[in-house]
Write a protein that holds these residues in place. Structure first.
Motif, PDB file in Angstrom:
ATOM      1  N   LEU A 173      64.122  17.800 -52.194  1.00  0.00           N
ATOM      2  CA  LEU A 173      65.245  18.677 -52.546  1.00  0.00           C
ATOM      3  C   LEU A 173      66.265  17.946 -53.417  1.00  0.00           C
ATOM      4  N   SER A 207      72.021  22.919 -41.636  1.00  0.00           N
ATOM      5  CA  SER A 207      70.733  23.145 -40.959  1.00  0.00           C
ATOM      6  C   SER A 207      70.244  21.887 -40.260  1.00  0.00           C
ATOM      7  N   GLU A 208      70.518  20.733 -40.867  1.00  0.00           N
ATOM      8  CA  GLU A 208      70.048  19.463 -40.311  1.00  0.00           C
ATOM      9  C   GLU A 208      70.884  19.003 -39.120  1.00  0.00           C
ATOM     10  N   SER A 246      62.650  22.918 -52.275  1.00  0.00           N
ATOM     11  CA  SER A 246      61.850  22.397 -51.166  1.00  0.00           C
ATOM     12  C   SER A 246      62.706  22.285 -49.911  1.00  0.00           C
ATOM     13  N   GLU A 247      62.050  22.352 -48.763  1.00  0.00           N
ATOM     14  CA  GLU A 247      62.743  22.131 -47.491  1.00  0.00           C
ATOM     15  C   GLU A 247      62.784  20.645 -47.135  1.00  0.00           C
ATOM     16  N   ASN A 248      61.993  19.837 -47.831  1.00  0.00           N
ATOM     17  CA  ASN A 248      61.997  18.386 -47.621  1.00  0.00           C
ATOM     18  C   ASN A 248      63.211  17.797 -48.336  1.00  0.00           C
ATOM     19  N   ASN A 257      71.935  22.813 -46.457  1.00  0.00           N
ATOM     20  CA  ASN A 257      70.878  21.957 -45.928  1.00  0.00           C
ATOM     21  C   ASN A 257      71.416  21.035 -44.841  1.00  0.00           C
TER      22      ASN A 257
END
Length: 224
Positions: free
Chosen positions: A112, A161-162, A106-108, A158
């Motif tokens: 994740l 990306s954040e 998941s991207e959440n 991740n």
């Protein structure tokens, strides 16, 4: 055993599903009697497992069709208090184990982190059952080390990306670096960058450590 035997099946088709329940218990006990490991532990975790299925008839009919799965469960229940206890307390993991699900992450971030924890648990369970049958230590430790690679790289990607651009990377040490991780091994590593680390690199490193060691439904991802 009396308590386990008296957990009646819960369904609208009582007689048929009750027969399935008793058939399954007999199959479990037959497999447990042949175990080379701790039969008392196996019976205790089997009782917990059946209790946590809430005596659902669907579980009984599924397991009756899956002889290999029953053998794997009894092996795990009688040999590993840690992994057997996880399966006994969370029977829903059976679906993922049976179908070896590796769904896209998941991207959440909240979802994740739970998915990464489930991935670690599932791969530990699969690897341990294969090890108990094959006694191939190298295959087990390599598999566990590769799983740590995947989970940590996914988490690091991740975070980049954040929080924005960063060239921060992990340099694996100890058992992780030599592909010798065991069940519940901790991770030894350092962060490395090509240039002097930036504030953003420090931010990502700190958040990586906290997300790796925070407690989730399946426990923490890894101790470090």
């Amino acid at each position: 055993w009396p308590k386990l035997y008296n957990m009646t099946a819960k369904s609208a088709r009582g007689d048929r599903d009750e027969r399935a329940r008793l058939q399954l218990l007999n199959k479990f006990i037959d497999q447990l009697s042949q175990s080379k490991f701790d039969k008392d532990l196996g019976l205790a975790l089997l009782s917990e497992f059946v209790h946590n299925t809430r005596a659902k008839a669907s579980f009984f009919t599924l397991l009756l069709r899956e002889d290999a799965l029953v053998r794997d469960l009894i092996l795990l229940f009688s040999a590993s208090p840690y992994l057997g206890g996880i399966i006994a307390s969370r029977p829903e993991l059976i679906d993922s184990y049976l179908y070896r699900r590796q769904d896209p992450y998941s991207e959440n971030i909240t979802v994740l982190l739970e998915e990464l924890t489930e991935r670690r648990l599932l791969n530990e369970i699969i690897g341990t059952i294969e090890f108990l049958n094959s006694k191939d230590t190298e295959k087990l430790t390599t598999s566990l080390s590769n799983t740590a690679d995947e989970i940590c790289q996914t988490l690091l990607n991740n975070l980049v990306s954040e929080y924005g651009p960063s060239e921060i990377e992990l340099f694996c040490l100890g058992k992780w670096g030599s592909l010798e991780l065991g069940i519940r091994s901790d991770l030894d590593f350092i962060f490395v960058t090509n240039e002097a680390p930036t504030q953003n690199d420090h931010r990502i490193a700190k958040r990586f450590i906290s997300r790796l060691t925070d407690k989730y439904r399946g426990g923490q991802l890894y101790p470090i």
